[in-house]
Scaffold this active site. Structure first.
Site, PDB file in Angstrom:
ATOM      1  N   GLY A 142       0.817  -1.206   0.000  1.00 19.97           N
ATOM      2  CA  GLY A 142       0.000   0.000   0.000  1.00 19.97           C
ATOM      3  C   GLY A 142       0.849   1.254   0.000  1.00 19.97           C
ATOM      4  N   SER A 143       1.970   1.207   0.705  1.00 21.51           N
ATOM      5  CA  SER A 143       2.878   2.358   0.712  1.00 21.51           C
ATOM      6  C   SER A 143       3.454   2.598  -0.679  1.00 21.51           C
ATOM      7  CB  SER A 143       4.009   2.132   1.726  1.00 21.51           C
ATOM      8  OG  SER A 143       3.491   2.079   3.038  1.00 21.51           O
ATOM      9  N   ASP A 166      -7.337   1.533   3.918  1.00 22.51           N
ATOM     10  CA  ASP A 166      -8.097   1.012   5.059  1.00 22.51           C
ATOM     11  C   ASP A 166      -9.586   0.957   4.776  1.00 22.51           C
ATOM     12  OD1 ASP A 166      -5.712   0.950   6.465  1.00 22.51           O
ATOM     13  OD2 ASP A 166      -6.007   2.930   7.348  1.00 22.51           O
ATOM     14  N   SER A 210      -4.144  -1.391   0.008  1.00 21.60           N
ATOM     15  CA  SER A 210      -3.088  -2.214   0.609  1.00 21.60           C
ATOM     16  C   SER A 210      -3.621  -3.620   0.828  1.00 21.60           C
ATOM     17  CB  SER A 210      -2.649  -1.624   1.949  1.00 21.60           C
ATOM     18  OG  SER A 210      -1.777  -2.524   2.626  1.00 21.60           O
ATOM     19  N   HIS A 233      -5.283  -6.005   6.469  1.00 22.48           N
ATOM     20  CA  HIS A 233      -6.253  -5.224   5.698  1.00 22.48           C
ATOM     21  C   HIS A 233      -7.440  -6.069   5.234  1.00 22.48           C
ATOM     22  CE1 HIS A 233      -4.360  -1.265   5.581  1.00 22.48           C
ATOM     23  NE2 HIS A 233      -3.217  -1.922   5.661  1.00 22.48           N
ATOM     24  N   ASN A 285      11.203  -0.423  -9.143  1.00 19.09           N
ATOM     25  CA  ASN A 285      10.644  -1.747  -9.420  1.00 19.09           C
ATOM     26  C   ASN A 285       9.745  -2.094  -8.250  1.00 19.09           C
ATOM     27  OD1 ASN A 285       9.957  -4.343 -10.020  1.00 19.09           O
ATOM     28  ND2 ASN A 285      12.007  -5.189  -9.811  1.00 19.09           N
TER      29      ASN A 285
END
Length: 535
Positions: free
Chosen positions: A177-178, A285, A310, A315, A383
Site C-alpha cells: 500500500g505504501s 483502510d 493495501s 487489511h 521496481n
C-alpha cells in the site's frame, strides 16, 4: 525396467476386466514403483487423460487418473505396456497431488486453529488477521509450481478482477500500500501532464492524523504538505477549512479514509474540481466502502483521480505484501505503470518483447535513433511489482471481499450497540453522512474530564488478551521524523492548531472488527470495557 510415464496393464488373476495404471516412478531397489489407477468415472481427486497426453500408444476415451490412492506395484505384476505419456502430463499429475496434500495440510494445521473454541481471558483477541481457506493455498501451490517468479498470469487476472470489483477501468498491482501511494503521488509529477504537472515546491493538502506513507512520498519529492485538522466523531478531514488551506501553489489533495470511514467526498471532490486540483484517495483502510456522490453510490477510491489499496495481512484482503493503484484515466495508468516498472517507456509485459511492433524504431530524448525501447526511460521510476505467487493468493481473496465487508460491518455494529451508552466516557465513532463504511477498526477516544487515561484502559485490555492499536501516527508532526522540519519551521504548513489531531494522539485507540472475530470475542471486548468503566 523403465516404468515412469507409462500406462500399463496390471495382471489380474480373478478373471475380471483388465486394470490400467499409470506409473509415476521407475522401480526402486525392491522392484516396486508408484502407480495410480485409470478409471472411467470422475471424482474430486481425478484428472482427465486423453490421446493428446500420449507420446505413443492408445487408450480408450473418457478415462481419468484416480489420484485418491497411491498404489505400489512390483514389476512382475505388470502384463504389458499400452502407451507412454508426455512428461508434461506427469507434471499435471504431480501438481494435482501437491494441491491434494496441501488441502489436507490446511485441514490438519490451519482449520483447527481457525475453528478453535474461544476461551475468555486465555485466547488472544487480535485486532486483525489473515482469513483464508484452502483456495488461497491451492492457488499458491499452482503458481509456485509454474515457477514464473515475477508478475505473470495471476497478476493479470487480479488486475482485471480488482478493477471490476471496485468499478474502475484500470488497476495496477504493486508490492504494498505504501508503494501504491508512492506510485500514485509520483504519477501526478509526470512531465507528460504538462500544465497539471505537480512540481517541487507545489502544495498538497492532507491531514496529520493518519498513516505516514499517505504524505511521505510528497515530502520526499519536495512538495509542501498542508495539514488540516480532523473532526469528531468521523475522524476525517475538516472540510470547512479547505478554502483556508488553498494557496496559488496548491496542486493536489491526498487524504485517507480513516479506518474505513469515508471522508466527505462530495465536499472534497467539489473543492478539487473548483480549483483544478488532483484528488488521490488513500483507500488502503477502506476497501469496499461506499459513498453517495452526485446522487449515485460509488466505491471509495474511484471518485478521485487515483485510488490506492493495501493487501498487507491486517487489511480487508491480503496477499501477504501487496497493493494496488487504480484510476479511470488511461493516460494516468500509462504513467503509473511506467513508474512502477523502473520508469521505462516500454509497456511490454515481463518476458515479452516488441509489443509495440517498432522496438528499434523510436527516437526519444537525446538518445540515438533506434535505441532499444525496452531500455528507454521516460520517468524516474522503481521496481514495485509483486510476484505471481502473491497475486495468486489475491485472486482467491478477491472472491471473498463481499463477505469480508459484510462481516466487518456486522462486527462494528455489534461493538457500537454494546458500547452505545458509554458516551460519557468515550467519543463513539459515527459513519460519515451519505456513506456505507467498510470498517477497518472501531475507534474510541477518551472524553475530556474522564478520570482514567488511555494508557490505563489499553493496559487493562491488553492484559486480558485484547489487542489494541493507536490511530497510526496520531499527529505525524510530533514524530522524530519531523524534528528538523519542525525546528526550522519550513517544508510544510499547518491550518489552525490541529487540536483534534492532538486529541487523537493523546486519547484515541481502536479495536479490531476483522472477519475472523467470533461473536464470543466481541462480547468479551464489550464486557471488559464495561467492567473497566464500571457499567
Amino acid at each position: 525396467m523403465q516404468t515412469r510415464a507409462k500406462i500399463l496393464v496390471q495382471k489380474n488373476n480373478s478373471g475380471s476386466s483388465q486394470s490400467y495404471v499409470i506409473a509415476t516412478t521407475d522401480p526402486d531397489s525392491n522392484s516396486e514403483f508408484e502407480v495410480y489407477h485409470l478409471k472411467t468415472n470422475q471424482t474430486e481427486n481425478s484428472v482427465t487423460i486423453g490421446s493428446n497426453d500420449l507420446q505413443s500408444g492408445t487408450i480408450d476415451s473418457g478415462m481419468y487418473v484416480d489420484l485418491s490412492r497411491t498404489v505400489y506395484l512390483k514389476t512382475d505384476s505388470i502384463s504389458s505396456e499400452v502407451a507412454s505419456v508426455k512428461e508434461e502430463y506427469l507434471g499435471i499429475i504431480f501438481k494435482e497431488l501437491a494441491i491434494k496434500y496441501s488441502k489436507q495440510h490446511y485441514r490438519a494445521v490451519h482449520l483447527p486453529k481457525q475453528t478453535a473454541e474461544f476461551v475468555p481471558g486465555v485466547s488472544r483477541v487480535t485486532y486483525a488477521g489473515r482469513v483464508f481457506d484452502e483456495d488461497e493455498i491451492t492457488n499458491l501451490i499452482d503458481s509456485s509450481l509454474e515457477f514464473w517468479l515475477t508478475t505473470g498470469r495471476y497478476a493479470d487476472e487480479f488486475e482485471r478482477g480488482f478493477a471490476r470489483l471496485i468499478g474502475v477501468k484500470n488497476a495496477i498491482l504493486v508490492n504494498s500500500g505504501s508503494s501504491a501511494n508512492l506510485v500514485a503521488f509520483n504519477t501526478i509529477t509526470s512531465p507528460s501532464l504538462k500544465d497539471r504537472q505537480f512540481k517541487k515546491g507545489d502544495e498538497l493538502i492532507t491531514v496529520a492524523a493518519g498513516f505516514p506513507t499517505t504524505v511521505v512520498p510528497a515530502i520526499q519529492y519536495g512538495a509542501i504538505p498542508v495539514f488540516l485538522d480532523i473532526t469528531f466523531p468521523t475522524y476525517n478531514v475538516d472540510v470547512s477549512r479547505l478554502e483556508e488551506a488553498l494557496s496559488p501553489k496548491t496542486k493536489a489533495v491526498m487524504i485517507a479514509h480513516t479506518l474505513g470511514n469515508p471522508f466527505d467526498l462530495q465536499a472534497v471532490k467539489d473543492f478539487c474540481i473548483k480549483h483544478n486540483l488532483w484528488l488521490i484517495e488513500d483507500n488502503c483502510d477502506a476497501l469496499g466502502s461506499r459513498y453517495f456522490y452526485n446522487g449515485e453510490w460509488k466505491n471509495t477510491g474511484t471518485i478521485g483521480d487515483i485510488g490506492t489499496s493495501s493487501f498487507y495481512p491486517p487489511h480487508h484482503m491480503t496477499m501477504g505484501e501487496g497493493g494496488a493503484v487504480y484510476m479511470h484515466s488511461s493516460r494516468l495508468k500509462k504513467v503509473a505503470e511506467s513508474i512502477r516498472d523502473w520508469g521505462r517507456d516500454c509497456w511490454c509485459p515481463s518476458g515479452k518483447d516488441n509489443t509495440c511492433g517498432k522496438r528499434f524504431n523510436w527516437e526519444l530524448g537525446e538518445l540515438p535513433d533506434g535505441y532499444d525501447h525496452k531500455y528507454i526511460y521516460s520517468h524516474f521510476g522503481y521496481n514495485l511489482k509483486v510476484t505471481d505467487m502473491q497475486a495468486a493468493i489475491g485472486c482467491a481473496q478477491l472472491k471473498k471481499v463481499p463477505s469480508f465487508v459484510a462481516a466487518r460491518a456486522k462486527n462494528w455494529n455489534t461493538l457500537r450497540k454494546g458500547l452505545d451508552d458509554l458516551s460519557e466516557f468515550f467519543i463513539l465513532p459515527e459513519p460519515t453522512p451519505n456513506s456505507e463504511p467498510s470498517w477497518f477498526g472501531f475507534l474510541l477516544t477518551i472524553q475530556d474530564g474522564v478520570k482514567f487515561k488511555r494508557r490505563e484502559i489499553v493496559d487493562y485490555l491488553e492484559a486480558a488478551g485484547i489487542q489494541t492499536r493507536m490511530l497510526f501516527a496520531g499527529n505525524f508532526l510530533r514524530h522524530p521524523a519531523f524534528d528538523e522540519m519542525r525546528k526550522e519551521k519550513t517544508g510544510y504548513r499547518v491550518i489552525g492548531n490541529l487540536e483534534n489531531t492532538d486529541k487523537v494522539m493523546n486519547d484515541t485507540f481502536w479495536l479490531g472488527v476483522y472477519p475472523g472475530m467470533k461473536p464470543e470475542m466481541l462480547d468479551f471486548i464489550i464486557q471488559k470495557i464495561r467492567t473497566f468503566v464500571g457499567k
